[in-house]
Design an enzyme around this catalytic site. Structure first.
Site, short mmCIF file in Angstrom:
data_model
loop_
_atom_site.label_atom_id
_atom_site.label_comp_id
_atom_site.label_asym_id
_atom_site.label_seq_id
_atom_site.Cartn_x
_atom_site.Cartn_y
_atom_site.Cartn_z
N TRP A 180 49.58 51.82 58.49
CA TRP A 180 48.57 51.86 57.42
C TRP A 180 49.26 52.36 56.15
O TRP A 180 50.01 53.35 56.21
CB TRP A 180 47.41 52.79 57.76
CG TRP A 180 46.53 52.98 56.56
CD1 TRP A 180 45.65 52.08 56.03
CD2 TRP A 180 46.51 54.12 55.68
NE1 TRP A 180 45.07 52.59 54.89
CE2 TRP A 180 45.58 53.83 54.65
CE3 TRP A 180 47.18 55.35 55.65
CZ2 TRP A 180 45.31 54.73 53.61
CZ3 TRP A 180 46.91 56.24 54.62
CH2 TRP A 180 45.98 55.93 53.62
N GLU A 221 46.63 48.09 59.78
CA GLU A 221 45.28 48.63 59.52
C GLU A 221 44.86 48.41 58.06
O GLU A 221 45.53 48.87 57.14
CB GLU A 221 45.28 50.13 59.84
CG GLU A 221 43.94 50.80 59.62
CD GLU A 221 43.97 52.30 59.96
OE1 GLU A 221 45.04 52.83 60.29
OE2 GLU A 221 42.90 52.93 59.87
N LYS A 223 41.89 48.36 54.80
CA LYS A 223 40.92 49.29 54.23
C LYS A 223 40.28 48.63 53.03
O LYS A 223 40.90 47.80 52.36
CB LYS A 223 41.69 50.55 53.79
CG LYS A 223 40.82 51.74 53.49
CD LYS A 223 41.68 52.99 53.46
CE LYS A 223 40.78 54.20 53.27
NZ LYS A 223 41.50 55.45 53.36
N ASP A 254 39.41 50.10 61.63
CA ASP A 254 38.94 51.48 61.50
C ASP A 254 37.48 51.43 61.06
O ASP A 254 37.14 50.77 60.06
CB ASP A 254 39.81 52.22 60.47
CG ASP A 254 39.45 53.70 60.34
OD1 ASP A 254 38.25 54.00 60.19
OD2 ASP A 254 40.37 54.53 60.36
N HIS A 257 36.55 51.82 57.35
CA HIS A 257 37.31 51.09 56.33
C HIS A 257 36.63 49.85 55.80
O HIS A 257 37.29 48.96 55.27
CB HIS A 257 38.69 50.73 56.89
CG HIS A 257 39.59 51.92 56.98
ND1 HIS A 257 40.94 51.82 57.17
CD2 HIS A 257 39.33 53.24 56.88
CE1 HIS A 257 41.48 53.03 57.20
NE2 HIS A 257 40.51 53.91 57.04
N HIS A 281 40.30 52.17 65.45
CA HIS A 281 40.29 53.55 64.98
C HIS A 281 38.84 53.97 64.95
O HIS A 281 38.09 53.63 64.05
CB HIS A 281 40.91 53.67 63.57
CG HIS A 281 42.36 54.02 63.63
ND1 HIS A 281 43.09 54.40 62.54
CD2 HIS A 281 43.22 54.05 64.69
CE1 HIS A 281 44.34 54.65 62.91
NE2 HIS A 281 44.44 54.44 64.20
N ASP A 289 34.74 56.58 53.65
CA ASP A 289 35.70 56.78 54.75
C ASP A 289 35.99 58.27 54.91
O ASP A 289 37.08 58.73 54.65
CB ASP A 289 36.99 56.01 54.41
CG ASP A 289 38.06 56.19 55.48
OD1 ASP A 289 37.70 56.33 56.65
OD2 ASP A 289 39.25 56.20 55.12
N ASP A 291 35.94 60.24 57.54
CA ASP A 291 36.62 60.69 58.76
C ASP A 291 35.95 61.87 59.43
O ASP A 291 36.59 62.85 59.81
CB ASP A 291 38.09 60.98 58.46
CG ASP A 291 38.80 59.74 57.95
OD1 ASP A 291 39.13 58.88 58.76
OD2 ASP A 291 38.97 59.63 56.72
N ASP A 321 40.27 58.55 64.92
CA ASP A 321 40.84 58.86 63.61
C ASP A 321 39.83 59.67 62.81
O ASP A 321 38.99 59.11 62.11
CB ASP A 321 41.20 57.55 62.88
CG ASP A 321 41.94 57.85 61.57
OD1 ASP A 321 42.32 59.01 61.36
OD2 ASP A 321 42.13 56.91 60.78
C1 RNT Z 1 43.57 56.08 56.49
C2 RNT Z 1 43.72 55.44 57.82
C3 RNT Z 1 44.79 56.01 58.68
C4 RNT Z 1 44.85 57.52 58.63
C5 RNT Z 1 45.76 58.13 59.64
C6 RNT Z 1 46.04 59.56 59.34
O1 RNT Z 1 42.51 55.63 55.78
O2 RNT Z 1 42.50 55.48 58.50
O3 RNT Z 1 44.64 55.53 59.97
O4 RNT Z 1 43.60 58.07 58.77
O5 RNT Z 1 46.88 57.39 59.75
ZN ZN Z 2 42.49 54.81 60.55
#
Ligand code: RNT
Ligand code: ZN
Length: 423
Positions: A180, A221, A223, A254, A257, A281, A289, A291, A321
């Site tokens: 990513w 990955e 976004k 993810d 994302h 993810h 996003d 997390d 994640d």
């Molecule tokens: C970031 C991505 C990625 C990170 C990690 C730490 O937007 O989701 O996967 O969160 O690599």
């Molecule tokens: Zn991620």
């Protein structure tokens, strides 16, 4: 008859074999993200701030400061999580006294992780770290127009794949190496094409080396936006979909994302018609996003339905994640991996099963005094607390933190401070 036996019978009437379901469940290795344990700092560059448009907010005490502390904390978390799993490492979690930059990482810098994984019967996954670094300051890494910057990150990713292959070979379990990059711009760019062309070129260079597919699976990955890349992200979903389909690498979806009303559960069945494997993810976006620690909400259930009902489990790698620095980090891992139904959503709200303090029951989260100590945070709200008056009594089985992440001194478990060395 135990409550489980009763449940087993009732499920059997509906045609579900609970024994078989649990056997299947035991085969799933969830890749638990190491970076929840130290707010994505890593050990190579302790003084550098997190960059790349991702943020770990909060200042809850107890973040791991060394590989030993991180491993100890993860051991504690795994002691509370059923099953055998994997640990997902970023390159910056190298365990070495050498002063190395990211274009110099080698498998040997991760030997202690492999040793530990063998001891703990864990798998390992890997990620190049294209952020929190002076060469990522412009906001562009693999798509940088500056050739010295671009080639630095290409080299880093090439080496990361070799670390991934090393993990896979040593542990006899395929390692997923996921790329990513944060590349993008805050405002509308004049040229969207050239950075994507350069990202494509960089990926071609990175994947040129053929590695053992049984030991390493490459994933990419996408976004939709990040902080500081609100208007343009080079590695968009279309970009990586196209790249992955054409080049036989895996897509990583993810959950955080995509646009707020766009869900990854609705993408899996399309993606896996055209690709052999994919990486998830599992994250929880809250308006962006963000997390947040994963909980059993509607989207997570929908993802699971898609994977299980379509028989896709063997082709899907499940990774977590999230990085929440405002709560107990060990508890965050436990909550995010076993995903208790914490919010009264349409599907997860059901009468309390009456199983006091049962693991993975929402009720487990209120011991010893079911109604005491809860605040307004989503993770703290408990729709079941009043329905189960005996939780408190049962909760006394649990010691303060060293015995369980769930209950301690009337304090919701995730608000407890966990000093290092416990457990
Ligand atoms: C970031 C991505 C990625 C990170 C990690 C730490 O937007 O989701 O996967 O969160 O690599
Ligand atoms: Zn991620």
């Amino acid at each position: 008859m135990t409550r489980y036996e009763e449940a087993r019978e009732r499920y059997a009437v509906l045609g579900s074999n609970t024994e078989q379901a649990m056997e299947e469940l035991a085969k799933i290795r969830i890749s638990v993200n190491c970076w929840q344990g130290d707010d994505v700092k890593g050990f190579l560059f302790r003084d550098r701030d997190l960059s790349g448009g991702i943020q770990a907010t909060g200042n809850y005490p107890g973040a791991a400061r060394t590989p030993q502390e991180l491993r100890q904390d993860m051991e504690k978390a795994f002691s509370l999580i059923p099953g055998k799993h994997k640990v997902n490492l970023h390159s910056t979690y190298a365990d070495t006294d050498e002063k190395i930059d990211l274009d110099a990482i080698e498998p040997r810098h991760y030997e202690s992780w492999v040793q530990w994984a063998k001891e703990q019967d864990l798998g390992l996954d890997f990620n190049p770290t294209c952020f929190s670094h002076e060469k990522a300051e412009s906001g562009y890494t693999l798509s940088s127009a500056d050739e010295s910057i671009r080639s630095f990150w290409v080299e880093h990713c090439r080496r990361s794949r070799r670390v991934g292959e090393y993990f896979g070979k040593e542990l006899g379990q395929k390692c997923v190496t996921n790329i990513w990059v944060p590349d993008g711009s805050k405002d509308v760019p004049v040229d969207r094409y050239s950075p994507r062309l350069r990202l494509k070129q960089s990926l071609d260079e990175i994947f040129a080396e053929r590695l053992d597919p049984a030991a390493n699976l490459d994933a990419v990955e996408s976004k939709v936006f990040g902080i500081g890349s609100e208007s343009y992200v080079v590695g968009s979903h279309e970009f990586y979909m196209g790249y992955a389909m054409k080049n036989g690498v895996a897509v990583c979806l993810d959950a955080g994302h995509f646009h707020p009303t766009e869900v990854i559960s609705n993408k899996i069945s399309s993606l896996l018609l055209f690709s052999n494997e994919m990486l998830l993810h599992v994250s929880r976006p809250v308006r962006w996003d963000s997390d947040h620690v994963v909980i059993l909400d509607d989207e997570l259930q929908e993802i699971a339905f898609e994977v299980v009902r379509n028989g896709l489990l063997p082709r899907i790698h499940i990774g977590l994640d999230f990085f929440d620095a405002s709560i107990n980090r060990v508890a965050a891992w436990v909550i995010g991996t076993i995903t208790p139904p914490a919010l009264p959503t349409s599907r997860s709200l059901r009468p309390c099963p009456g199983r006091p303090c049962g693991r993975n029951s929402a009720a487990a989260r209120t011991c010893p005094a079911a109604s005491a100590g809860w605040t307004k945070s989503a993770l703290t709200r408990n729709p079941f607390s009043k329905a189960a008056p005996d939780h408190g009594k049962e909760g006394k089985r649990y010691e303060p933190y060293s015995g369980s992440a769930f209950c301690a001194r009337n304090v919701p478990y995730y608000r407890q401070h966990v000093p290092h060395g416990l457990g």
